[in-house]
Design a protein around this motif. Structure first.
Motif, PDB file in Angstrom:
ATOM      1  N   ARG A  26      35.035  30.657  41.320  1.00 53.44           N
ATOM      2  CA  ARG A  26      35.036  31.395  39.960  1.00 53.44           C
ATOM      3  C   ARG A  26      34.045  32.007  39.472  1.00 53.44           C
ATOM      4  O   ARG A  26      34.125  33.228  39.067  1.00 53.44           O
ATOM      5  N   THR A  27      32.928  31.571  39.613  1.00 53.48           N
ATOM      6  CA  THR A  27      31.606  32.069  39.140  1.00 53.48           C
ATOM      7  C   THR A  27      31.309  33.398  39.964  1.00 53.48           C
ATOM      8  O   THR A  27      30.811  34.321  39.473  1.00 53.48           O
ATOM      9  N   LEU A  28      31.526  33.129  41.262  1.00 56.35           N
ATOM     10  CA  LEU A  28      31.029  34.321  42.020  1.00 56.35           C
ATOM     11  C   LEU A  28      31.830  35.368  41.910  1.00 56.35           C
ATOM     12  O   LEU A  28      31.478  36.564  41.895  1.00 56.35           O
ATOM     13  N   MET A  29      33.401  35.149  41.593  1.00 56.67           N
ATOM     14  CA  MET A  29      34.247  36.141  41.276  1.00 56.67           C
ATOM     15  C   MET A  29      33.911  36.876  40.224  1.00 56.67           C
ATOM     16  O   MET A  29      34.149  38.287  40.027  1.00 56.67           O
ATOM     17  N   MET A  30      33.481  36.357  39.162  1.00 52.10           N
ATOM     18  CA  MET A  30      33.127  36.761  37.748  1.00 52.10           C
ATOM     19  C   MET A  30      31.986  37.542  38.086  1.00 52.10           C
ATOM     20  O   MET A  30      31.746  38.706  37.595  1.00 52.10           O
ATOM     21  N   GLN A  31      31.100  37.058  38.723  1.00 51.17           N
ATOM     22  CA  GLN A  31      29.752  37.969  39.275  1.00 51.17           C
ATOM     23  C   GLN A  31      30.171  39.244  39.728  1.00 51.17           C
ATOM     24  O   GLN A  31      29.456  40.333  39.636  1.00 51.17           O
ATOM     25  N   MET A  32      31.049  39.287  40.598  1.00 52.68           N
ATOM     26  CA  MET A  32      31.715  40.462  41.384  1.00 52.68           C
ATOM     27  C   MET A  32      32.442  41.316  40.279  1.00 52.68           C
ATOM     28  O   MET A  32      32.835  42.591  40.919  1.00 52.68           O
ATOM     29  N   GLY A  33      32.614  40.956  39.328  1.00 51.09           N
ATOM     30  CA  GLY A  33      33.165  41.808  38.415  1.00 51.09           C
ATOM     31  C   GLY A  33      34.892  41.568  38.508  1.00 51.09           C
ATOM     32  O   GLY A  33      35.722  42.356  37.561  1.00 51.09           O
ATOM     33  N   GLN A  34      35.201  40.576  39.100  1.00 52.48           N
ATOM     34  CA  GLN A  34      36.687  40.257  38.953  1.00 52.48           C
ATOM     35  C   GLN A  34      37.218  39.316  37.890  1.00 52.48           C
ATOM     36  O   GLN A  34      36.319  38.201  37.763  1.00 52.48           O
ATOM     37  N   LYS A  35      38.344  39.126  37.337  1.00 58.05           N
ATOM     38  CA  LYS A  35      38.738  38.142  36.486  1.00 58.05           C
ATOM     39  C   LYS A  35      39.822  37.274  37.019  1.00 58.05           C
ATOM     40  O   LYS A  35      40.577  37.531  37.472  1.00 58.05           O
ATOM     41  N   PRO A  36      39.081  35.989  37.559  1.00 51.98           N
ATOM     42  CA  PRO A  36      39.852  35.219  38.328  1.00 51.98           C
ATOM     43  C   PRO A  36      41.043  34.423  37.760  1.00 51.98           C
ATOM     44  O   PRO A  36      40.591  34.001  36.736  1.00 51.98           O
ATOM     45  N   SER A  37      41.957  34.689  38.708  1.00 49.41           N
ATOM     46  CA  SER A  37      43.038  33.698  37.931  1.00 49.41           C
ATOM     47  C   SER A  37      43.199  32.562  38.931  1.00 49.41           C
ATOM     48  O   SER A  37      42.547  32.333  39.860  1.00 49.41           O
ATOM     49  N   GLN A  38      43.929  31.463  38.343  1.00 47.78           N
ATOM     50  CA  GLN A  38      43.926  30.191  39.006  1.00 47.78           C
ATOM     51  C   GLN A  38      44.691  30.313  40.325  1.00 47.78           C
ATOM     52  O   GLN A  38      44.408  29.709  41.241  1.00 47.78           O
ATOM     53  N   LYS A  39      45.621  31.414  40.407  1.00 47.85           N
ATOM     54  CA  LYS A  39      46.525  31.764  41.430  1.00 47.85           C
ATOM     55  C   LYS A  39      45.483  32.252  42.564  1.00 47.85           C
ATOM     56  O   LYS A  39      45.688  31.840  43.813  1.00 47.85           O
ATOM     57  N   LYS A  40      44.690  33.094  42.296  1.00 48.51           N
ATOM     58  CA  LYS A  40      43.978  33.727  43.091  1.00 48.51           C
ATOM     59  C   LYS A  40      42.735  32.890  43.887  1.00 48.51           C
ATOM     60  O   LYS A  40      42.548  32.726  44.751  1.00 48.51           O
TER      61      LYS A  40
END
Length: 76
Positions: free
Chosen positions: A47-61
């Protein structure tokens, strides 16, 4: 003469057992240290990695990516 050969065989077997036990504990210690320095990835890290890449992580993703990583590493 036969008694000397028996002692050699006994010492060889004891050395083999001691070496195997010592090798096991050294390998175990090494792996524990390695996992402490390089922990396996978990959902929070992903989740942290995705947020750092500019993506909003959903639980499904997150679940989809965790499944994909687990399928890549069947040994887990």
């Amino acid at each position: 003469m036969t008694l000397g050969i028996g002692w050699v065989i006994l010492i060889a077997i004891l050395a083999l057992v001691a070496g195997a036990a010592l090798g096991f504990f050294i390998a175990r210690k090494y792996m524990m240290d390695y996992l402490k320095k390089n922990p396996p990835i978990n959902e929070q890290m992903l989740r942290t990695l995705m947020m750092q890449m500019g993506q909003k992580p959903s639980q499904k993703k997150i679940n989809q990516m965790m499944r994909a990583m687990n399928n890549q590493n069947p040994g887990k």
